[in-house]
Design an enzyme around this catalytic site. Structure first.
Site, short mmCIF file in Angstrom:
data_model
loop_
_atom_site.label_atom_id
_atom_site.label_comp_id
_atom_site.label_asym_id
_atom_site.label_seq_id
_atom_site.Cartn_x
_atom_site.Cartn_y
_atom_site.Cartn_z
N ARG A 8 -44.21 -27.43 23.13
CA ARG A 8 -45.54 -28.05 22.67
C ARG A 8 -45.64 -29.76 23.34
O ARG A 8 -46.42 -30.31 23.11
CB ARG A 8 -45.49 -28.33 21.40
CG ARG A 8 -46.35 -27.40 20.40
CD ARG A 8 -46.32 -27.67 18.76
NE ARG A 8 -47.47 -27.21 18.13
CZ ARG A 8 -47.42 -25.78 17.51
NH1 ARG A 8 -46.55 -25.19 17.59
NH2 ARG A 8 -48.23 -25.70 16.86
N ARG B 210 -53.72 -32.44 13.79
CA ARG B 210 -53.14 -31.25 14.70
C ARG B 210 -53.64 -31.00 15.95
O ARG B 210 -53.10 -31.05 16.98
CB ARG B 210 -52.88 -29.95 13.80
CG ARG B 210 -51.91 -30.04 12.70
CD ARG B 210 -52.12 -29.14 11.69
NE ARG B 210 -52.13 -27.70 12.30
CZ ARG B 210 -52.41 -26.63 11.45
NH1 ARG B 210 -53.03 -26.73 10.48
NH2 ARG B 210 -52.23 -25.24 12.00
N LYS C 72 -52.10 -17.62 18.25
CA LYS C 72 -50.83 -17.42 18.97
C LYS C 72 -49.89 -16.46 17.93
O LYS C 72 -49.31 -15.40 18.37
CB LYS C 72 -49.95 -18.65 18.98
CG LYS C 72 -50.74 -19.72 19.85
CD LYS C 72 -49.85 -20.93 20.05
CE LYS C 72 -49.85 -21.85 18.49
NZ LYS C 72 -50.83 -22.35 18.12
N ARG D 101 -51.60 -22.77 3.15
CA ARG D 101 -50.73 -23.50 3.91
C ARG D 101 -51.04 -24.83 3.89
O ARG D 101 -52.36 -25.57 3.95
CB ARG D 101 -50.67 -23.03 5.43
CG ARG D 101 -49.41 -22.74 6.04
CD ARG D 101 -49.65 -22.16 7.28
NE ARG D 101 -49.71 -23.11 8.37
CZ ARG D 101 -49.41 -22.78 9.74
NH1 ARG D 101 -49.49 -21.59 10.00
NH2 ARG D 101 -49.50 -23.72 10.52
N ARG E 191 -58.05 -19.50 6.84
CA ARG E 191 -56.86 -19.08 6.42
C ARG E 191 -56.24 -19.97 5.46
O ARG E 191 -55.55 -19.60 4.57
CB ARG E 191 -55.98 -19.48 7.55
CG ARG E 191 -54.53 -18.91 7.34
CD ARG E 191 -53.48 -19.19 8.63
NE ARG E 191 -53.22 -20.66 9.07
CZ ARG E 191 -52.66 -20.83 10.13
NH1 ARG E 191 -51.85 -19.83 10.99
NH2 ARG E 191 -52.49 -21.87 10.72
#
Ligand code: B4P
Length: 186
Positions: free
Chosen positions: A87, A143, A14, A132, A126
């Site tokens: 969401r 998630r 996204k 992160r 990532r």
């Protein structure tokens, strides 16, 4: 004026594809994930409240994100790309109302489809680069669970409205961008 939602599981691309869409259609990019992470980085009162929720891979409450979106839509004059919002079905219903309040409607929702093993691979990759807080295996699983339980029904909401555009999210970033453009221009 276009108002578009980019939709998909965590790691579906996204944020990555948002750059291309805003440039191609001259839209304002609004990412709820980025706005929430900024609150945490700035150590605001809100940031302190939501940090543990986001670190656990859970969704922040609808009230908080809806208030952010209300402000963002009110400030915009170009048309918008909504990245990471809505969401939940409640957020999708609210988005329709907020747009209507400003005399707008949603153009379409672009849904990026990527298999679970590839989502996990991308997010762990990532993690190595960006570090992160929510990109670790346990949190990614949470998630994905939140996505399956609360976010997936949003796809049905837009399918019923005839606004869902499903796009294969596997391949090079350029190939996927071309598919997205085709889906939006259809
Ligand atoms: P987000 O910031 O939206 O995070 P995300 O779902 O992981 O997507 P992101 O856009 O960052 O990643 P992308 O798929 O582009 O949300 C984070 C958290 O914020 C949520 O868990 C929640 O707690 C909270 N939140 C946000 N919005 C909310 C809302 N509306 N309501 C409640 N809570 C909310 O990319 C992932 C990786 O894949 C990147 O490293 C990228 O380089 C790579 N990649 C992309 N495309 C690729 C391709 N084609 N091939 C290979 N790799 C690719």
């Amino acid at each position: 004026m276009k108002n578009i939602v980019i939709f998909g599981a965590p790691g579906a691309g996204k944020g990555t594809q948002s750059d291309f869409i805003v440039e191609t259609y001259g839209l304002t990019h609004v990412s709820t994930g980025d706005l929430l992470r900024k609150e945490i980085a700035d150590q605001t009162e809100l940031g302190l409240r939501i940090k543990s929720i986001m670190d656990a891979g859970q969704l922040v409450s609808d009230d908080i994100v809806v208030e952010m979106m209300d402000k963002a839509i009110a400030a915009d004059t170009k048309g918008m790309l909504f990245d990471g919002f809505p969401r939940t079905v409640a957020q999708a219903e609210t988005l329709d109302k907020l747009l209507a309040k400003h005399g707008r409607t949603l153009t379409c929702m672009v849904q990026l489809e990527v298999p679970k093993d590839e989502l996990m691979r991308r997010l762990l990759e990532r993690a190595k680069i960006q570090g992160r807080a929510d990109d670790n295996e346990a949190t990614i699983n949470n998630r994905l669970q939140e996505y399956n339980n609360k976010t997936k029904p949003v796809a049905e909401y837009y399918a019923t409205q005839g606004k869902q555009r499903i796009v294969d999210g596997l391949g090079t970033i350029e190939d996927i961008a071309a598919r997205i453009k085709q889906a939006i221009d259809k």
